[in-house]
Scaffold this motif. Structure first.
Motif, PDB file in Angstrom:
ATOM      1  N   MET A   1      -0.092 -12.390   6.982  1.00  0.00           N
ATOM      2  CA  MET A   1       0.690 -11.320   7.595  1.00  0.00           C
ATOM      3  C   MET A   1      -0.222 -10.216   8.103  1.00  0.00           C
ATOM      4  O   MET A   1      -1.368 -10.111   7.676  1.00  0.00           O
ATOM      5  CB  MET A   1       1.690 -10.742   6.575  1.00  0.00           C
ATOM      6  N   PHE A   2       0.261  -9.447   9.019  1.00  0.00           N
ATOM      7  CA  PHE A   2      -0.443  -8.225   9.407  1.00  0.00           C
ATOM      8  C   PHE A   2       0.605  -7.182   9.759  1.00  0.00           C
ATOM      9  O   PHE A   2       1.404  -7.363  10.670  1.00  0.00           O
ATOM     10  CB  PHE A   2      -1.368  -8.454  10.601  1.00  0.00           C
ATOM     11  N   TYR A   4       0.947  -2.839  10.045  1.00  0.00           N
ATOM     12  CA  TYR A   4       0.306  -1.510   9.921  1.00  0.00           C
ATOM     13  C   TYR A   4       1.240  -0.405  10.402  1.00  0.00           C
ATOM     14  O   TYR A   4       0.823   0.596  10.921  1.00  0.00           O
ATOM     15  CB  TYR A   4      -1.044  -1.487  10.646  1.00  0.00           C
ATOM     16  N   GLN A   5       2.550  -0.640  10.138  1.00  0.00           N
ATOM     17  CA  GLN A   5       3.525   0.256  10.748  1.00  0.00           C
ATOM     18  C   GLN A   5       3.816   1.517   9.944  1.00  0.00           C
ATOM     19  O   GLN A   5       4.528   2.380  10.436  1.00  0.00           O
ATOM     20  CB  GLN A   5       4.817  -0.503  11.050  1.00  0.00           C
ATOM     21  N   CYS A   6       3.287   1.628   8.703  1.00  0.00           N
ATOM     22  CA  CYS A   6       3.568   2.876   7.980  1.00  0.00           C
ATOM     23  C   CYS A   6       2.306   3.386   7.294  1.00  0.00           C
ATOM     24  O   CYS A   6       1.293   2.703   7.209  1.00  0.00           O
ATOM     25  CB  CYS A   6       4.713   2.685   6.986  1.00  0.00           C
ATOM     26  N   SER A   7       2.389   4.596   6.757  1.00  0.00           N
ATOM     27  CA  SER A   7       1.181   5.246   6.242  1.00  0.00           C
ATOM     28  C   SER A   7       0.795   4.763   4.848  1.00  0.00           C
ATOM     29  O   SER A   7      -0.263   5.118   4.343  1.00  0.00           O
ATOM     30  CB  SER A   7       1.362   6.771   6.240  1.00  0.00           C
ATOM     31  N   GLN A   8       1.648   3.917   4.227  1.00  0.00           N
ATOM     32  CA  GLN A   8       1.249   3.349   2.935  1.00  0.00           C
ATOM     33  C   GLN A   8       0.275   2.197   3.111  1.00  0.00           C
ATOM     34  O   GLN A   8      -0.214   1.639   2.144  1.00  0.00           O
ATOM     35  CB  GLN A   8       2.451   2.734   2.226  1.00  0.00           C
ATOM     36  N   THR A   9       0.078   1.773   4.321  1.00  0.00           N
ATOM     37  CA  THR A   9      -0.602   0.500   4.605  1.00  0.00           C
ATOM     38  C   THR A   9      -1.937   0.339   3.857  1.00  0.00           C
ATOM     39  O   THR A   9      -2.641   1.326   3.616  1.00  0.00           O
ATOM     40  CB  THR A   9      -0.775   0.351   6.137  1.00  0.00           C
ATOM     41  N   LYS A  18      -0.024  -8.889   1.157  1.00  0.00           N
ATOM     42  CA  LYS A  18       1.363  -8.571   0.824  1.00  0.00           C
ATOM     43  C   LYS A  18       1.540  -7.082   1.131  1.00  0.00           C
ATOM     44  O   LYS A  18       0.557  -6.320   1.071  1.00  0.00           O
ATOM     45  CB  LYS A  18       1.589  -8.849  -0.660  1.00  0.00           C
ATOM     46  N   GLY A  19       2.740  -6.658   1.485  1.00  0.00           N
ATOM     47  CA  GLY A  19       2.935  -5.253   1.816  1.00  0.00           C
ATOM     48  C   GLY A  19       2.802  -4.357   0.596  1.00  0.00           C
ATOM     49  O   GLY A  19       3.303  -4.710  -0.476  1.00  0.00           O
ATOM     50  N   VAL A  20       2.140  -3.217   0.729  1.00  0.00           N
ATOM     51  CA  VAL A  20       2.127  -2.215  -0.341  1.00  0.00           C
ATOM     52  C   VAL A  20       3.569  -1.830  -0.677  1.00  0.00           C
ATOM     53  O   VAL A  20       3.917  -1.539  -1.809  1.00  0.00           O
ATOM     54  CB  VAL A  20       1.305  -0.973   0.112  1.00  0.00           C
ATOM     55  N   CYS A  21       4.437  -1.894   0.310  1.00  0.00           N
ATOM     56  CA  CYS A  21       5.858  -1.566   0.139  1.00  0.00           C
ATOM     57  C   CYS A  21       6.616  -2.658  -0.597  1.00  0.00           C
ATOM     58  O   CYS A  21       7.774  -2.481  -0.938  1.00  0.00           O
ATOM     59  CB  CYS A  21       6.493  -1.366   1.507  1.00  0.00           C
TER      60      CYS A  21
HETATM   61 FE1  SF4 Z   1       4.044  -2.690   6.691  1.00  0.00          FE
HETATM   62 FE2  SF4 Z   1       4.988  -2.357   4.200  1.00  0.00          FE
HETATM   63 FE3  SF4 Z   1       2.348  -2.335   4.692  1.00  0.00          FE
HETATM   64 FE4  SF4 Z   1       3.915  -0.294   5.479  1.00  0.00          FE
HETATM   65  S1  SF4 Z   1       3.461  -0.941   3.397  1.00  0.00           S
HETATM   66  S2  SF4 Z   1       2.310  -1.303   6.670  1.00  0.00           S
HETATM   67  S3  SF4 Z   1       5.773  -1.457   6.085  1.00  0.00           S
HETATM   68  S4  SF4 Z   1       3.781  -4.085   4.949  1.00  0.00           S
END
Ligand code: SF4
Ligand code: FSO
Length: 428
Positions: A1-2, A4-9, A18-21
Motif C-alpha cells: 500500500m501507499f 500519504y493523505q494525512c499528517s499521521q502518516t 499498514k496505516g498508522v490510522c
Molecule cells: Fe493514509 Fe491512514 Fe497513513 Fe493517514 S495514517 S496516511 S489515512 S494510511
C-alpha cells in the motif's frame, strides 16, 4: 500500500505496510480501486453533462465514494467491495446516459465505411472522445476548405448520421492514441485534443496544437468553450494537403438496433453451427510489445467466429478484412470505450434470444486494459455477474496479488498468455 493523505502518516512520508490510522493494506487497495473507477465514471459523466444530460443518483454516488476514502471513515473491505460493484452499476447508468445523449443529439449509428488518407485542402485532426466538440468544430468549418480528420477514439463519430452529414468530415487518420507524436509530425495540420489520451507535444508541432474542455498541456493553447476560430485560422496558415486516399477503409457504426435487426439470422447461424462463438476483443490499447497479442489473436481465430470490438484497442486489427458469415460481418465495431453499453445491450439481447444467462452464451470477452475508464467498465461487467473475462496485456501496478486474488477467486478473471494457448482454451 501507499497512502500519504494525512499528517499521521508513517515517518512523515507515507504508510506502506499498514496505516498508522489502522487501515489495512487491502482496504487501501480497494480505496484506490474505487477512486480509479470514479475517475472513469467522471469522464463519461462529463461528456454527458456537456450534451445536457445528468443523473443525480450518479452524482450522489460519486460524493459518497470520495467521502468513504477519507481517513477513518470506512475500513471495511466488504463494504469497499460492495462500493466497487455499486461503482460498476453507476458506470452502467452513466454509459447509458451518454449513449442516450449521443443518440438523441446525433441519431443512432449505422454501419459506415470511413476513408483513411487525406483530401485536398487544409486539415484539423481531432482526438479524444468529445462528440460535442467535434460537432461544434464541423459546424464552424462547413463550406470552407478546412477538413476535419478523426483520430483514435473519435473514429465512431463517422457512424452517427448527425455527424457524418457534414461534408468537411474527411476521414480517420492514424491508430490508437500513442501514435500521436508520429502522426502529428507527419501531417501539417492543426491539432485539437478533447480528452484523454492527449500526449505532451513535440517542439516541432506545439505551435499548431490546441486543447479544449478538461484537457491542458504545458505550452499548448487552450480553447475555453466551443469557439474554434483560432484552430481553424491556424489550419489555414499551414500547407494544403493532397488528395491521397489511404491503403484501407475502416467500418464503424454498429448500434444495438442495427445488430438486433439481424437477431433472427444470427440465431439461425448459431443453431446451424455456422457461428460457433462471439468474441468481444477491445478496450484500451497500450504501447507494449505484449499488446501485439490482440492482432495475432484475431488473425488466428477460426473462421466461424464473430469479433465484436470497441475502444482504441481495435486499432490493433480493424484494418483486417475478416469477411462475413452469410451476411453477418465477422468484425463489428461497436464504438468508443463508453459504447461498452452497446456490447452489454447486445449480450443481454442474445441471452434472451437463446433463453440462457449471459455466462451461458458462446461469448468470450478479451479486454485490453490501460487506464481508469477501464476500471469502471470492468466493474460494470462484474456487477452484471459476467465471469471468466480475459484481461491483458498486463494488469496495472495497483492490482497486487491481494487484488488479483479477489478478481480471480470471486469473478474468475483470467490473464492472457499466448493467442494459441488462449484460443484453444476459449474454443474448448
Ligand atoms: Fe493514509 Fe491512514 Fe497513513 Fe493517514 S495514517 S496516511 S489515512 S494510511
Ligand atoms: Fe483509448 Fe485513451 Fe477509450 Fe481510454 S484513447 S485508452 S479507456 O482513454 O479511452 O479507449
Amino acid at each position: 500500500m501507499f497512502c500519504y493523505q494525512c499528517s499521521q502518516t508513517a515517518r512523515g512520508t507515507g504508510c506502506t505496510v499498514k496505516g498508522v490510522c489502522g487501515k489495512e493494506p487491502i482496504v487501501a487497495r480497494l480505496q484506490d480501486n474505487l477512486l480509479f473507477a470514479i475517475k472513469g465514471i467522471s469522464a463519461y459523466l462529463y461528456h454527458a453533462r456537456e450534451l445536457g444530460y445528468s443523473d443525480p443518483e450518479v452524482d450522489a454516488f460519486i460524493e459518497r465514494g470520495f467521502f468513504s476514502t477519507l481517513t477513518n471513515v470506512n475500513f471495511d473491505p466488504e463494504e469497499f467491495l460492495n462500493l466497487a460493484v455499486k461503482a460498476g452499476e453507476m458506470n452502467i447508468r452513466t454509459m447509458k446516459l451518454l449513449k442516450q445523449a449521443h443518440i438523441e443529439r446525433f441519431g443512432e449509428p449505422t454501419p459506415t465505411k470511413v476513408r483513411t488518407g487525406t483530401v485536398k485542402g487544409h486539415g484539423i485532426i481531432i482526438t479524444g472522445h468529445d462528440m460535442n466538440a467535434l460537432d461544434k468544430l464541423l459546424q464552424q468549418v462547413e463550406g470552407t476548405d478546412v477538413f476535419v480528420y478523426t483520430h483514435s477514439e473519435m473514429l465512431p463519430a463517422h457512424g452517427y448520421p448527425g455527424l457524418r452529414k457534414y461534408k468537411n468530415l474527411a476521414g480517420n487518420l492514424g491508430k490508437a492514441w500513442f501514435d500521436q507524436k508520429k502522426l502529428f509530425a507527419q501531417y501539417p495540420m492543426a491539432l485539437l485534443g478533447t480528452s484523454n489520451c492527449f500526449l505532451p507535444p513535440r517542439e516541432e508541432y506545439i505551435d499548431r496544437m490546441f486543447s479544449t474542455g478538461p484537457v491542458y498541456l504545458p505550452g499548448v493553447k487552450h480553447i475555453d468553450g466551443y469557439d474554434y476560430s483560432e484552430v481553424i485560422a491556424r489550419a489555414r496558415e499551414l500547407p494544403e494537403l493532397p488528395d491521397a486516399p489511404g491503403e484501407y477503409e475502416l467500418t464503424t457504426g454498429f448500434s444495438t438496433s442495427v445488430l438486433l435487426s439481424h437477431a433472427a439470422k444470427i440465431k439461425e447461424l448459431v443453431e446451424k453451427g455456422k457461428i460457433k462463438r462471439f468474441f468481444l476483443v477491445g478496450g484500451c490499447d497500450a504501447p507494449l510489445k505484449k499488446s501485439d497479442y490482440y492482432r495475432e489473436f484475431v488473425q488466428k481465430l477460426p473462421q466461424d467466429v464473430v469479433v465484436l470490438t470497441l475502444a482504441c484497442g481495435k486499432f490493433r486489427f480493424n484494418d483486417l478484412d475478416l469477411g462475413d458469415i452469410e451476411g453477418i460481418p465477422r468484425l463489428i465495431d461497436l464504438g468508443q470505450c463508453n459504447d461498452a453499453i452497446v456490447a452489454l445491450e447486445v449480450a443481454g439481447a442474445l441471452a434472451d434470444l437463446f433463453g440462457v444467462g449471459v455466462n451461458d452464451l458462446p461469448l468470450t470477452l478479451v479486454i485490453s486494459w490501460m487506464e481508469q475508464k477501464a476500471v469502471a467498465i470492468l466493474w460494470s461487467l462484474l456487477a452484471l455477474g459476467i465471469k471468466g473475462i480475459w484481461l491483458g496485456p498486463i494488469v496495472p501496478g495497483w492490482i497486487n496479488d491481494d487484488m488479483l486474488k479477489i478478481l480471480v477467486d470471486q469473478y474468475d478473471i483470467r490473464l492472457i498468455s499466448t493467442p494459441d494457448e488462449d484460443i484453444k482454451k476459449m474454443m474448448g
